[in-house]
Design a protein around this motif. Structure first.
Motif, PDB file in Angstrom:
ATOM      1  N   TYR A 403      31.668  64.554 106.334  1.00 13.65           N
ATOM      2  CA  TYR A 403      33.022  64.862 106.500  1.00 13.65           C
ATOM      3  C   TYR A 403      32.883  66.367 104.786  1.00 13.65           C
ATOM      4  O   TYR A 403      32.885  64.905 104.420  1.00 13.65           O
ATOM      5  N   GLU A 441      47.715  68.326 109.055  1.00 12.85           N
ATOM      6  CA  GLU A 441      46.591  68.566 108.279  1.00 12.85           C
ATOM      7  C   GLU A 441      45.887  67.698 107.067  1.00 12.85           C
ATOM      8  O   GLU A 441      46.496  66.668 106.624  1.00 12.85           O
ATOM      9  N   ILE A 442      44.025  67.911 106.906  1.00 16.15           N
ATOM     10  CA  ILE A 442      44.027  66.610 105.900  1.00 16.15           C
ATOM     11  C   ILE A 442      43.917  67.251 105.085  1.00 16.15           C
ATOM     12  O   ILE A 442      43.353  68.222 104.877  1.00 16.15           O
ATOM     13  N   THR A 472      42.691  71.824 103.375  1.00 18.78           N
ATOM     14  CA  THR A 472      41.121  71.668 104.288  1.00 18.78           C
ATOM     15  C   THR A 472      41.452  72.965 105.050  1.00 18.78           C
ATOM     16  O   THR A 472      40.507  73.312 105.798  1.00 18.78           O
ATOM     17  N   ASP A 474      42.348  72.161 108.151  1.00 17.54           N
ATOM     18  CA  ASP A 474      41.482  70.537 110.181  1.00 17.54           C
ATOM     19  C   ASP A 474      42.607  69.757 109.870  1.00 17.54           C
ATOM     20  O   ASP A 474      43.320  69.227 108.746  1.00 17.54           O
ATOM     21  N   GLY A 476      44.149  66.367 111.574  1.00 18.07           N
ATOM     22  CA  GLY A 476      43.197  64.858 111.979  1.00 18.07           C
ATOM     23  C   GLY A 476      43.804  63.779 111.905  1.00 18.07           C
ATOM     24  O   GLY A 476      44.996  63.767 112.141  1.00 18.07           O
ATOM     25  N   ILE A 486      38.606  64.236 113.146  1.00 19.29           N
ATOM     26  CA  ILE A 486      39.099  65.375 113.514  1.00 19.29           C
ATOM     27  C   ILE A 486      38.850  65.687 114.583  1.00 19.29           C
ATOM     28  O   ILE A 486      39.108  65.569 115.344  1.00 19.29           O
ATOM     29  N   THR A 487      40.473  66.028 114.464  1.00 15.68           N
ATOM     30  CA  THR A 487      40.547  66.468 116.033  1.00 15.68           C
ATOM     31  C   THR A 487      39.898  68.513 115.875  1.00 15.68           C
ATOM     32  O   THR A 487      39.774  68.675 117.081  1.00 15.68           O
ATOM     33  N   ARG A 489      40.001  72.587 114.097  1.00 16.18           N
ATOM     34  CA  ARG A 489      40.273  73.333 112.490  1.00 16.18           C
ATOM     35  C   ARG A 489      41.628  73.493 112.638  1.00 16.18           C
ATOM     36  O   ARG A 489      42.096  74.044 114.162  1.00 16.18           O
TER      37      ARG A 489
END
Length: 632
Positions: A403, A441-442, A472, A474, A476, A486-487, A489
């Motif tokens: 990633y 959020e990551i 990011t 994303d 996760g 990661i789940t 966007r």
């Protein structure tokens, strides 16, 4: 402090420093392999025949220094932008390293980018010179000449005998630039060493424009320290090894491909470079790589191709393949579960026997198709369906899902070959931190994170905090042993009119794992009371099926409109729905008259779906799926 962390903190200033050190350490070691035409005067030559040639590190350095000095002779200096618009080939690597050694900053341009957007990138970056692979790329610049007042020189890799005229531009062949560089070095023999010594960590090294799924691309500012860190981190993590043979076919204009060049220079392993996608299958047994990087779509196509071939052969062979695929997934899943729980891989005796038999019948042939030596294939740029991951892991071709983003120099987290955990994107590279915000959020922080968007301070501030944490976009979670899962966007997640959240990529990944005919799928349902989907099919696979079922001679569009095909895909959608929560299920779907592609702007060059573009292009089809409901 661990040895890896110590090495990270003592990293060189730049990849140019890494390169010169590599050349000094292993001058006669093989650096690059590349395809080249067989000498037409050779007795056994045939038209179009190719052979693989090699460059040692010393030979590479000779060419890189000539390119760098050639740029200096043109007046290119510190942080001047020099663009690269070319397919993946060894000259791309040489030009990029030449830029760095001259102190210039590379602006990357996908060769598939149209003339208007190419001009935007060149103008926005302020590029003064441009490397191109073909006359076709030069034609884009000529077409947009008025938009490019700063561009002065274009250098052609594949130059015709007579160079084309380009008003207001100096056009050179790569050979001419290298000759000019050799002459420059004769007068200034230590020019390259002085240039590299003058580089600073925070000096701009690269501008990579995000392909983005919406709006104009943004130039991501990556400094020399970003790439130096990536090179050392990939080496210290064990992802890359000095005895590897890596097959590089990814677009080097994309951050994923480019970051692996840094790691290759750090470790000094061999890299075979050929970006022709239609030659991948042909090249694998010739190169016999130990490592290869790819996008998930390639693994999906390989799996679909294997399944389609087995189906075409029919009878016992298809049943054997389907049984072997099931065994591969079950063996990989069980081995992973026991390894995570106890530290040792264990599978039931009967499953082990089945796996051994399946290996002889099926898996060994799959490994041979990849060259027979592949210890891992790094996957990134989009989510990999877990069922695909388990299949290849069970077959002995581990996919090391990782990633990262353009804004983080690509490499942030990655699975290691010795501890692959399907369904995750691995652990952070040494020196990179991962944190999950309250909303899921990551956030990432580390030397690989960009220094901002080019000339866009407000947009930079939206994603980059003062203390270095990058948002990011994303969603996760960190699971056991610090692995990242990661789940979706953040901007792609949507809420149905009933208030239920749906992560579309999760549903899409499940479908592609279930349906061997699927190429692309877009789940829709934001603000609606049920979900629908637009589905593009894998043309070679569905056309082979069509021939076997009385549809020979029909076009792709005719095939996907046929009731037999609609019924076929409907069966897979019903299987998918059986694995989903009620609010996630696909109530209606539309088979697209052609698959999504880059040419129509529906996919980014790294094969991510541009959701707004697809929904706009097929707005009528979407409206039709909701017609007759209270949402129509």
């Amino acid at each position: 402090m661990s040895s890896a962390q110590s090495m990270i903190e003592r990293r060189p200033v730049s990849v140019a420093h890494l390169f010169l050190s590599r050349v000094e350490a292993t001058p006669q070691g093989e650096a690059y392999r590349y395809p080249a035409p067989v000498d037409e005067h050779a007795a056994d030559s045939t038209p179009g025949a190719e052979q693989w040639r090699s460059l040692t590190w010393a030979q590479t350095a000779e060419r890189v220094k000539a390119v760098a000095a050639g740029l200096m002779s043109l007046g290119i200096g510190a942080e001047d932008r020099v663009a690269l618009a070319s397919a993946t080939r060894v000259e791309w690597v040489i030009a990029d390293l030449g830029n760095m050694c001259a102190g210039a900053a590379t602006t990357t341009v996908y060769p598939s980018t149209n003339a208007e957007e190419t001009a935007f990138i060149l103008a926005n970056s302020g590029s003064r010179a441009l490397f191109v692979d073909t006359v076709g790329q030069l034609a884009k610049v000529i077409e947009q000449r008025e938009q490019l007042p700063e561009l002065a020189t274009v250098i052609l890799f594949d130059a015709p005998a007579e160079l084309p005229e380009a008003p207001g531009l100096t056009v050179l062949s790569l050979a001419e630039l290298e000759a000019a560089g050799a002459a420059y070095l004769a007068e200034h023999p230590d020019a390259i060493e002085k240039s590299v010594a003058a580089l600073e960590r925070e000096q701009l090294a690269t501008l990579i424009y995000t392909s983005g799924t919406t709006g104009r691309p943004k130039g991501v500012r990556l400094v020399h320290d970003c790439w130096a860190y990536e090179g050392v981190a990939q080496q210290e993590s064990g992802l890359l090894r000095s005895d590897d043979v890596q097959f590089m076919w990814l677009p080097l204009s994309h951050v994923f491909g480019k970051t692996l060049i840094s790691g290759q220079i750090a470790t000094g392993h061999v890299m075979a470079v050929d970006g022709r996608v239609d030659r991948i299958i042909h090249n694998l047994p010739l190169i016999r790589p130990t490592l290869m990087a790819s996008a998930p779509r390639i693994f999906e196509k390989v799996y679909n191709g294997i399944a389609g071939k087995a189906r075409a052969e029919g009878g016992a062979k298809y049943k054997i393949f389907m049984w072997a695929a099931k065994v591969a997934r079950e063996h990989a899943r069980t081995a992973q579960q026991t390894r995570v729980a106890t530290g040792r891989e264990q599978v039931p005796f009967a499953l082990g026997l089945q796996h051994t038999l399946a290996d002889k019948l099926v898996y060994a042939k799959i490994r041979a198709a990849f060259g027979g030596r592949l210890r891992g294939s790094v996957s990134g740029s989009a989510a990999l369906a877990p069922e695909i991951g388990y299949f290849f892991l069970g077959a002995g071709v581990p996919i090391l899902e990782g990633y990262g983003l353009t804004e983080t120099s690509a490499g942030s987290t990655v699975n290691r070959a010795e501890d692959v955990r399907v369904g995750t994107v691995g652990k952070p590279l040494p020196g990179t931190e991962v944190r999950i915000a309250e909303d899921g959020e990551i956030l990432l922080r580390g030397p690989g994170v960009m220094r901002g968007y080019h000339d866009l301070p407000e947009q930079t501030a939206e994603v980059l905090e003062a203390d270095g944490w990058f948002h990011t976009g994303d969603i996760g979670e960190l699971v056991q042993d610090g692995y990242l899962r990661i789940t979706d966007r953040k901007k792609d997640m949507f809420k149905t009119s009933g208030g239920k959240y749906v992560a579309p990529s999760e549903v899409e990944g499940k479908f592609k794992a279930i349906c061997p005919f699927a190429s692309n799928i877009l789940v829709i349902g934001n603000g609606r009371n049920f979900c629908t989907a637009l589905i593009g099919l894998d043309e070679p696979v569905i056309m082979a099926w069509a021939t076997e079922h009385g549809l020979a001679g029909k076009s792709y569009a005719e095939v996907v409109a046929d009731p037999q095909v609609v019924a076929l895909i409907d069966g897979f959608v019903k299987r998918l729905n059986g694995e989903l929560q009620r609010w996630q299920t696909i109530k209606k779907f539309t088979l697209l008259p052609r698959d999504l592609d880059v040419e129509h702007g529906e996919l980014t060059p790294s094969l991510k779906i541009k959701r707004p573009v697809v929904e706009k292009n097929y707005a009528e089809a979407v409206a039709g799926m909701y017609a007759g409901t209270n949402e129509a």
